[in-house]
Design an enzyme around this catalytic site. Structure first.
Site, PDB file in Angstrom:
ATOM      1  N   CYS A  94      58.019 -55.424 -24.280  1.00 53.77           N
ATOM      2  CA  CYS A  94      58.274 -56.354 -25.383  1.00 53.77           C
ATOM      3  C   CYS A  94      59.180 -57.502 -24.955  1.00 53.77           C
ATOM      4  CB  CYS A  94      58.887 -55.613 -26.559  1.00 53.77           C
ATOM      5  SG  CYS A  94      58.075 -54.042 -26.875  1.00 53.77           S
ATOM      6  N   HIS A 367      55.905 -59.078 -34.498  1.00 54.33           N
ATOM      7  CA  HIS A 367      56.269 -58.726 -33.124  1.00 54.33           C
ATOM      8  C   HIS A 367      55.019 -58.586 -32.245  1.00 54.33           C
ATOM      9  CE1 HIS A 367      58.271 -57.143 -29.713  1.00 54.33           C
ATOM     10  NE2 HIS A 367      58.343 -55.873 -30.053  1.00 54.33           N
TER      11      HIS A 367
END
Lengths: 421, 138
Positions: A94, A367
């Site tokens: 991420c 996200h």
């Protein structure tokens, strides 16, 4: 103490763009990156010729898994007409595009390139929730995935450790969620541009339309306590503690400091940049802190000569509500064990002394993992240049903002400090 | 002890044999579970196998309702959650493990610090059999 590091040549941000984040049936990774790229072009105040870009660094975690297509560097390079110039993909789960940003900074600081495009993209929504859970678990430490830990599960475990050590509880996590949602309401690019009150009204409206009994909640916390509205994902992480599954793209234009004014009279300067690595749950000394974040923060503070109290606002990686609490402590904004109290007191609100996640954070902005690092820096760009519209931080002389990005279960963390001069 | 390489593959083999094994550095005494072939304290590669007693306490946990496909295969789903945790072993190291013998639908009743004993979950048949490290309340 860390060795004081510095760049061999100053680097500035002179343009930035971000697609809307969300779940898009009819848009793919290329469409989303193109959206970000077009906005970036328009954002360069004095204009420039995209043919002058020397190279691309692109963050992508796992379109390989999510889309069954790898090798996104040249695909995106071709999309925007950069080929045959070099394109390099960075992967840090991420934190993939924060690594792209870093590599872009180093490429310019070394003197090798002058103008570099850094970006990130991810497309996750074409998979089921369970498949996404499996895909994200690829970024865990192997021993965690093996015994069934999902991403929310790992952060759930961190939360139980944090609760046990500091006496916090689920009610404190709700404060993070409520704050993020109230910020996202003012962010048109957010996946969920709604406050919790808005979400409650949407549910009531939906029940009305379907002719079902109307739900009633006393207040936001009552809504978040309702297992029908907010079911468990991985205790104590409930649905509203977890970032959504998202698609999106983001990019920024970096140039050597000495040519920045050719692009804009208002560049942002990269004054601190740090990164760290972590070990996984079983090997960490203390589950209420992340060594990777601390190392990243030490590097960035050391390079900039700044203290945590010099940072005027920050995006902080809140893939799960507990992550925001842990990181605002690790970054030094609050003392260990004080983060949950600070949020409860409203200190991290947009109009508070230390605004955190004015964008709505990953929880509400979305996200798309490979795009998130640059997506966070996009918010810092907007805020520092006074272009954040309704959600502008109401501080005079906004000059220094930062973004903290986390990959995996703390395996890769970055901290980046930008300055407007 | 036998001459197995200090690797994840050996660790898994030992789990199948219902042994929780780690490696200890012969030079500095550092203990690693799962095993490491290189001591990250003193960088010696002289290791020996040691078996853990299997006694520990719950350090952290989660009860998972949204399960990955391989856990769904084992019968878990949104209505049937499972518990995973981090366990402090008596020997002073931590391991990731499934937590069995607790009600994952009542996480409020699971307490940090509760004493646990190792158990081994075997799944599948023959060559495809896998073993997962687990702990359960004493």
């Amino acid at each position: 103490m860390q060795k004081k590091r510095k760049l061999g040549r100053g680097v500035a941000v002179v343009g930035a763009g971000m697609s809307k984040f969300g779940m898009f049936k009819n848009k793919d990774s290329k469409d989303l990156f193109a959206e970000a790229f077009r906005e970036m072009l328009e954002s360069v105040d004095k204009g420039f010729d995209p043919n002058d870009i020397d190279a691309l660094y692109l963050g992508n975690f796992s379109n390989d898994f999510f889309m069954h297509q790898g090798h996104w560097g040249p695909i995106i390079s071709d999309l925007i007409g950069l080929a045959p110039k070099p394109a390099t993909r960075t992967e840090g789960a991420c934190a993939s595009s924060a690594l792209a940003f870093r590599e872009g900074v180093f490429a310019i600081a070394s003197g090798f390139y002058d103008i570099v495009l850094v970006g990130g993209v991810e497309e996750m929504s074409k998979r089921t929730t369970e498949e996404v859970a499996e895909g994200l678990a690829l970024a865990e430490v192997p021993y965690e995935a093996r015994v069934g830990f999902t991403f929310p599960g790992v952060f759930g475990a961190l939360a139980t450790a944090y609760f046990a050590k500091y006496g916090a509880n689920r009610e404190h996590l709700m404060n993070v969620t409520i704050k993020s949602h109230s910020n996202a309401r003012l962010n048109p690019k957010a996946q969920f541009p709604y406050s919790i009150k808005d979400m409650m009204n949407l549910k009531i409206e939906s029940a009305k339309k379907k002719g079902k009994p109307l739900p009633h909640w006393e207040d936001e916390k009552a809504f978040l306590r309702d297992p029908n509205a907010n079911p468990v994902v991985a205790w104590p992480m409930l649905l509203y503690d977890c970032c959504p599954i998202s698609d999106g793209g983001a990019c920024m234009l970096l140039v050597g400091e000495e040519i920045a004014k050719n692009f804009t009279d208002d560049p942002l300067y990269v004054i601190g940049i740090g990164q760290g690595s972590g070990k996984g749950l079983h090997a960490a000394k203390d589950l209420t802190t992340m060594e990777a974040t601390k190392n990243a923060a030490d590097e960035a503070y050391g390079m900039s000569g700044l203290k945590p109290s010099d940072i005027q606002f920050s995006e902080v990686h809140d893939c799960f509500s507990i992550a925001e609490l842990i990181h605002i402590e690790d970054l030094g904004f609050f003392k260990p064990g004080e983060g949950y109290k600070a949020v409860a007191e409203g200190l991290t609100k947009r109009d508070g002394p230390m605004p955190i996640n004015t964008s709505g954070g990953l929880k509400c902005k979305g996200h798309p993992v490979g795009a998130t690092g640059i997506g966070q820096l996009f918010e810092v760009w907007k805020q520092l240049r006074g272009e954040a519209g309704e959600r502008q931080v109401p501080k005079k002389d906004l000059r220094i903002g930062a973004a903290h990005n986390l990959g995996g279960t703390g395996g890769t963390c970055t901290f980046t400090i930008l300055e407007r001069r | 002890m036998e001459e197995r390489p200090f690797s994840d593959i050996s660790y898994e083999q030992y789990l199948k044999e219902e042994k929780l094994m780690g490696s200890r550095c012969k030079k500095c005494g550092a203990l690693f579970v799962p095993p490491r072939s290189i001591c990250i304290k003193c960088y010696s590669s002289e290791m020996e196998w040691v078996e853990m007693k299997g006694d520990g306490r719950l350090h952290a946990f989660t009860c998972i309702t949204v399960a990955p496909p391989f856990m769904i295969e084992q019968g878990y789903d949104r209505k049937h959650p499972y518990c995973a945790g981090v366990v402090d072993l008596e020997e002073g190291v931590k391991v990731d493990a499934r937590i069995e013998g607790v009600d994952a639908t009542k996480p409020e009743e699971i307490t940090i610090g509760m004493p646990l004993k190792v158990t081994f979950l075997h799944w599948g048949e023959g060559e495809n059999q896998e073993t997962f490290l687990a702990f359960q309340p004493v």
